[in-house]
Design an enzyme around this catalytic site. Structure first.
Site, PDB file in Angstrom:
ATOM      1  N   ARG A   1       0.847  -1.190   0.000  1.00  0.00           N
ATOM      2  CA  ARG A   1       0.000   0.000   0.000  1.00  0.00           C
ATOM      3  C   ARG A   1       0.885   1.244   0.000  1.00  0.00           C
ATOM      4  O   ARG A   1       2.003   1.225   0.524  1.00  0.00           O
ATOM      5  CB  ARG A   1      -0.888   0.031   1.248  1.00  0.00           C
ATOM      6  CG  ARG A   1      -1.955  -1.032   1.255  1.00  0.00           C
ATOM      7  CD  ARG A   1      -2.766  -0.975   2.555  1.00  0.00           C
ATOM      8  NE  ARG A   1      -3.717  -2.060   2.601  1.00  0.00           N
ATOM      9  CZ  ARG A   1      -3.452  -3.264   3.083  1.00  0.00           C
ATOM     10  NH1 ARG A   1      -2.272  -3.544   3.587  1.00  0.00           N
ATOM     11  NH2 ARG A   1      -4.381  -4.196   3.073  1.00  0.00           N
TER      12      ARG A   1
ATOM     13  N   LYS B   1      -1.947  -0.647   7.842  1.00  0.00           N
ATOM     14  CA  LYS B   1      -3.385  -0.905   7.940  1.00  0.00           C
ATOM     15  C   LYS B   1      -3.714  -2.097   8.838  1.00  0.00           C
ATOM     16  O   LYS B   1      -4.627  -2.034   9.655  1.00  0.00           O
ATOM     17  CB  LYS B   1      -3.974  -1.123   6.550  1.00  0.00           C
ATOM     18  CG  LYS B   1      -5.469  -1.354   6.559  1.00  0.00           C
ATOM     19  CD  LYS B   1      -6.044  -1.484   5.182  1.00  0.00           C
ATOM     20  CE  LYS B   1      -7.545  -1.730   5.246  1.00  0.00           C
ATOM     21  NZ  LYS B   1      -8.130  -1.859   3.911  1.00  0.00           N
TER      22      LYS B   1
ATOM     23  N   HIS C   1      -3.923   3.496  -5.037  1.00  0.00           N
ATOM     24  CA  HIS C   1      -4.112   2.041  -5.004  1.00  0.00           C
ATOM     25  C   HIS C   1      -3.889   1.391  -6.366  1.00  0.00           C
ATOM     26  O   HIS C   1      -3.803   0.170  -6.467  1.00  0.00           O
ATOM     27  CB  HIS C   1      -5.511   1.698  -4.475  1.00  0.00           C
ATOM     28  CG  HIS C   1      -5.507   1.249  -3.059  1.00  0.00           C
ATOM     29  ND1 HIS C   1      -4.878   1.946  -2.047  1.00  0.00           N
ATOM     30  CD2 HIS C   1      -6.035   0.156  -2.469  1.00  0.00           C
ATOM     31  CE1 HIS C   1      -5.032   1.297  -0.916  1.00  0.00           C
ATOM     32  NE2 HIS C   1      -5.731   0.212  -1.139  1.00  0.00           N
TER      33      HIS C   1
ATOM     34  N   ARG D   1      -0.809  -0.962  -6.362  1.00  0.00           N
ATOM     35  CA  ARG D   1      -1.060  -2.245  -5.693  1.00  0.00           C
ATOM     36  C   ARG D   1      -1.961  -3.140  -6.556  1.00  0.00           C
ATOM     37  O   ARG D   1      -1.717  -4.336  -6.702  1.00  0.00           O
ATOM     38  CB  ARG D   1      -1.698  -1.968  -4.332  1.00  0.00           C
ATOM     39  CG  ARG D   1      -2.017  -3.177  -3.481  1.00  0.00           C
ATOM     40  CD  ARG D   1      -2.463  -2.672  -2.105  1.00  0.00           C
ATOM     41  NE  ARG D   1      -3.189  -3.647  -1.335  1.00  0.00           N
ATOM     42  CZ  ARG D   1      -2.638  -4.549  -0.526  1.00  0.00           C
ATOM     43  NH1 ARG D   1      -1.336  -4.611  -0.418  1.00  0.00           N
ATOM     44  NH2 ARG D   1      -3.394  -5.371   0.176  1.00  0.00           N
TER      45      ARG D   1
ATOM     46  N   HIS E   1      -6.402 -10.405   2.194  1.00  0.00           N
ATOM     47  CA  HIS E   1      -7.840 -10.324   1.953  1.00  0.00           C
ATOM     48  C   HIS E   1      -8.539 -11.517   2.604  1.00  0.00           C
ATOM     49  O   HIS E   1      -7.932 -12.572   2.794  1.00  0.00           O
ATOM     50  CB  HIS E   1      -8.147 -10.300   0.464  1.00  0.00           C
ATOM     51  CG  HIS E   1      -7.855  -8.984  -0.184  1.00  0.00           C
ATOM     52  ND1 HIS E   1      -7.808  -8.821  -1.546  1.00  0.00           N
ATOM     53  CD2 HIS E   1      -7.597  -7.760   0.341  1.00  0.00           C
ATOM     54  CE1 HIS E   1      -7.535  -7.556  -1.834  1.00  0.00           C
ATOM     55  NE2 HIS E   1      -7.398  -6.896  -0.700  1.00  0.00           N
TER      56      HIS E   1
ATOM     57  N   TYR F   1     -11.085  -6.733  -6.380  1.00  0.00           N
ATOM     58  CA  TYR F   1     -10.090  -5.701  -6.083  1.00  0.00           C
ATOM     59  C   TYR F   1      -9.147  -5.469  -7.263  1.00  0.00           C
ATOM     60  O   TYR F   1      -8.823  -4.332  -7.595  1.00  0.00           O
ATOM     61  CB  TYR F   1      -9.298  -6.118  -4.838  1.00  0.00           C
ATOM     62  CG  TYR F   1      -8.270  -5.130  -4.396  1.00  0.00           C
ATOM     63  CD1 TYR F   1      -8.622  -3.997  -3.676  1.00  0.00           C
ATOM     64  CD2 TYR F   1      -6.926  -5.317  -4.679  1.00  0.00           C
ATOM     65  CE1 TYR F   1      -7.674  -3.079  -3.256  1.00  0.00           C
ATOM     66  CE2 TYR F   1      -5.971  -4.418  -4.265  1.00  0.00           C
ATOM     67  CZ  TYR F   1      -6.358  -3.295  -3.557  1.00  0.00           C
ATOM     68  OH  TYR F   1      -5.404  -2.394  -3.148  1.00  0.00           O
TER      69      TYR F   1
END
Length: 180
Positions: free
Chosen positions: A40, A63, A128, A131, A154, A163
């Site tokens: 990230r 995160k 993002h 990523r 995830h 995603y």
């Protein structure tokens, strides 16, 4: 918040790398790090020179709080060695031009990526994107959604496919051939 997409075209990725390498090496390194590690942007911005001198990048994810260890690819290693020559171990890798030793901000990273998007006429690009681009090409190359899911931390495969844009690609392909 806008939903961003991965960069799916390998030729455009190559052109972006060439463009960034020629215009600002720091921004080029940010782009390479993001697309080769899947970290990230917040984690990329915290990296210091000492964090990329070995074979792996080892971090505690901002995160999730989880420790992550990622192999530095040979191409990335080559470029990093050029970039960090003469830099101090405690220096931020993506150092701001403002202040003594501060990383660029997330806002600046976004501005850099938006300027690239404008230059290459890309839509739905943001922090993002790096990523997601990593994930998209990792999945295309290995088709190992379980491993990619673990790399991204995830909770399930469906989340990971959505995603990285594979779910959307699949819907688009089917709708192109759809007739009533």
């Amino acid at each position: 918040m806008n939903y961003v997409q991965p960069i799916r075209d390998p030729e455009i990725l190559s052109d972006i790398r060439d463009y960034l390498r020629a215009t600002c090496y720091r921004n080029y390194i940010m782009f390479l790090l993001g697309t080769n590690t899947g970290l990230r942007i917040g984690d990329l911005l915290k990296l210091r020179v000492r964090d990329v001198t070995g074979t792996h990048v080892s971090i505690r994810e901002q995160k999730t709080g989880k420790t992550k260890r990622i192999l530095i690819t040979p191409e990335l290693k080559r470029e990093l060695e050029i970039y960090i020559t003469g830099k101090q171990p405690n220096e931020f890798l993506l150092r701001s031009r403002e202040g003594i030793n501060r990383p660029i901000t997330r806002s600046m990273a976004y501005k850099i990526l938006r300027s690239v998007a404008d230059e290459f006429r890309l839509q739905e690009i943001g922090c993002h994107t790096l990523r997601k681009t990593f994930g998209y090409f990792f999945y295309l190359q290995y088709k190992d959604i379980a491993l990619l899911m673990r790399l991204f931390n995830h909770s399930n495969e469906k989340v990971t496919l959505r995603y990285i844009g594979i779910e959307q690609d699949t819907m688009d392909v089917h709708l192109k051939r759809f007739k009533v």
